[in-house]
Scaffold this active site. Structure first.
Site, PDB file in Angstrom:
ATOM      1  N   ASP A  83       0.900  -1.491   0.062  1.00  0.00           N
ATOM      2  CA  ASP A  83       0.022   0.082   0.115  1.00  0.00           C
ATOM      3  C   ASP A  83       0.826   1.312   0.073  1.00  0.00           C
ATOM      4  OD1 ASP A  83      -2.668   1.477   0.232  1.00  0.00           O
ATOM      5  OD2 ASP A  83      -2.544   1.486   2.476  1.00  0.00           O
ATOM      6  N   HIS A  84       0.722   2.141  -0.968  1.00  0.00           N
ATOM      7  CA  HIS A  84       1.382   3.574  -0.975  1.00  0.00           C
ATOM      8  C   HIS A  84       2.924   3.310  -0.903  1.00  0.00           C
ATOM      9  CE1 HIS A  84      -2.097   5.921  -0.650  1.00  0.00           C
ATOM     10  NE2 HIS A  84      -2.606   5.020   0.370  1.00  0.00           N
TER      11      HIS A  84
HETATM   12  P1  13P Z   1      -9.103   4.591   5.847  1.00  0.00           P
HETATM   13  O1  13P Z   1      -8.384   5.385   6.568  1.00  0.00           O
HETATM   14  O2  13P Z   1     -10.382   5.585   5.222  1.00  0.00           O
HETATM   15  O3  13P Z   1      -9.390   3.080   6.180  1.00  0.00           O
HETATM   16  O4  13P Z   1      -8.344   4.377   4.243  1.00  0.00           O
HETATM   17  C1  13P Z   1      -7.293   3.360   4.219  1.00  0.00           C
HETATM   18  C2  13P Z   1      -6.535   3.432   2.888  1.00  0.00           C
HETATM   19  O5  13P Z   1      -7.068   4.055   1.838  1.00  0.00           O
HETATM   20  C3  13P Z   1      -5.037   2.671   2.929  1.00  0.00           C
HETATM   21  O6  13P Z   1      -4.723   2.829   1.565  1.00  0.00           O
HETATM   22  O1  G3H Z   2      -2.666   4.247   3.764  1.00  0.00           O
HETATM   23  C1  G3H Z   2      -3.156   4.301   4.866  1.00  0.00           C
HETATM   24  C2  G3H Z   2      -3.482   3.160   5.600  1.00  0.00           C
HETATM   25  O2  G3H Z   2      -4.308   3.266   6.594  1.00  0.00           O
HETATM   26  C3  G3H Z   2      -2.235   2.702   6.163  1.00  0.00           C
HETATM   27  O3  G3H Z   2      -1.787   3.496   7.466  1.00  0.00           O
HETATM   28  O4  G3H Z   2       0.660   4.046   7.158  1.00  0.00           O
HETATM   29  O5  G3H Z   2      -0.527   4.107   9.416  1.00  0.00           O
HETATM   30  O6  G3H Z   2      -0.005   2.004   8.196  1.00  0.00           O
HETATM   31  P1  G3H Z   2      -0.660   3.346   8.197  1.00  0.00           P
HETATM   32 ZN    ZN Z   3      -4.410   4.932   0.801  1.00  0.00          ZN
END
Ligand code: 13P
Ligand code: G3H
Ligand code: ZN
Length: 346
Positions: A83-84
């Site tokens: 993620d990201h």
């Molecule tokens: P929320 O904070 O709305 O759960 O979004 C999570 C998210 O987009 C993780 O990439």
């Molecule tokens: O991208 C957002 C998600 O909620 C992940 O959050 O970076 O705190 O793990 P985090």
């Molecule tokens: Zn996100």
């Protein structure tokens, strides 16, 4: 079942007209909650780890927990997604760890804060697509910027900033320029529990975030084959916030993204829906409740177990309302090698 490429899960979701939630994980209980939920409703599922999660779990713990998930749930198609990702290097590291999908978030520079320009975004995303597709790994890109900051990630835009929403013209160009499998769009959602500062001018009451759903409609109209991704899609249920506050928490009244709006997105090409905050809220509420009701308790299993159960409820609810329920056995799993052959042909 081994981990499958996320592209297969999204392609199947497109065929079936449903969405698949992508749940964030950091530890064992969260992975267990997701898989228990997916097993209960026989759904494919996307498990995702942020850079913060990789750091927290020292990479290898998470990798082995994922392997345990595939061993224990052989009938569930599971994709493991970064993620990201903030750079091609981070994406490469995740691919080497065995992730079957990565997000190259080139909407922000490598610091995860500064908004990047289009050319930078295309350059880094294209680089990741080339590296990942050679290995059969799926790539999600992002165009436009979300509001909020989570764990240091995010441009810090106000939740109601509309200046960085995804432009449909540019989206079409971006997909052509990069070859991404999935496109995260900015339509006014933001990460975290506080998604809107909008207030009703008459009553002064907080209002839900205003989402530019028409942008999703337009992007889908132009590119019906591209899998769209909604980030920041927690619904922030009032009952969870109330439970947290009832047991010693101090959260402000807030609104998330209504499930009906996510369902509208799913009707218009959204196939991956990111949910993290709702699970955090559910776990926190359960832990607070146990510690409040049993102040002498000190065995972590006695509060982490209920936290896991509470998260599983959210997981089952989202899998069901996004339409993924019952789809786990629709298809035979593809390997990364199968997917690599498909990318090479196209
Ligand atoms: P929320 O904070 O709305 O759960 O979004 C999570 C998210 O987009 C993780 O990439
Ligand atoms: O991208 C957002 C998600 O909620 C992940 O959050 O970076 O705190 O793990 P985090
Ligand atoms: Zn996100």
């Amino acid at each position: 079942m081994p981990l499958v490429p996320m592209r297969q899960i999204l392609d199947e979701a497109a065929k079936g007209g449903y969405g698949v939630p992508a749940f964030n994980v950091n530890n064992m209980e969260q992975i267990q909650a997701i898989l228990a939920g997916a097993e209960e409703v026989s759904s494919p599922v996307i498990v995702q780890a942020s850079r913060g999660a990789l750091q927290y779990s020292q990479l290898n713990y998470l990798r082995h927990l994922m392997l345990a998930a595939t061993e224990l749930h052989p009938d569930i198609p599971i994709a493991m997604h970064l993620d990201h990702g903030n750079s091609p290097e981070t994406c490469k590291q995740a691919i080497e760890l065995g992730f079957t999908s990565v997000m190259m978030d080139g909407s922000l520079k490598e610091d995860g804060k500064t908004i990047a320009d289009y050319d930078y975004n295309v350059r880094v995303t294209r680089e990741v697509v080339e590296m990942a597709h050679e290995r059969g790994v799926t790539v999600e890109g992002e165009l436009g910027a979300l509001g909020g900051i989570e764990d240091g990630h995010g441009a810090g835009l106000s939740a109601d900033d509309t200046t960085h929403l995804t432009d449909p013209d540019e989206a079409e160009q971006f997909v052509a320029d990069t070859g991404v499998d999935a496109l995260a769009v900015a339509i006014g959602t933001s990460h975290g529990a506080y998604k809107s500062m909008r207030k009703d001018p008459k009553t002064g009451e907080m209002l839900p975030p205003a989402l530019a759903m028409e942008r999703i409609h337009e992007i889908y109209r132009r590119m019906p084959k591209v899998h769209l991704v909604m980030h920041g899609s927690s619904s922030v249920p009032k009952e969870l916030v109330d439970e947290i506050n009832a047991y010693g928490g101090n959260m402000e009244h807030t609104y998330g993204v209504p499930v009906q709006q996510i369902q509208e997105g799913i009707e218009h090409g959204v196939r991956k829906v990111n949910v993290d905050t709702d699970n955090r809220l559910a776990m926190t509420a359960a832990i607070r409740r146990v510690l409040h009701e049993k102040p002498a308790e000190f065995d972590p299993r006695k509060y982490l177990g209920p936290a896991r159960d509470a998260m599983k409820k959210v997981v089952v609810d989202r899998l069901t309302s996004f339409g993924a329920k019952g789809h786990a056995k629709d298809y035979a799993p593809m390997t990364l090698e199968d997917m690599k052959a498909r990318y090479t042909r196209s």
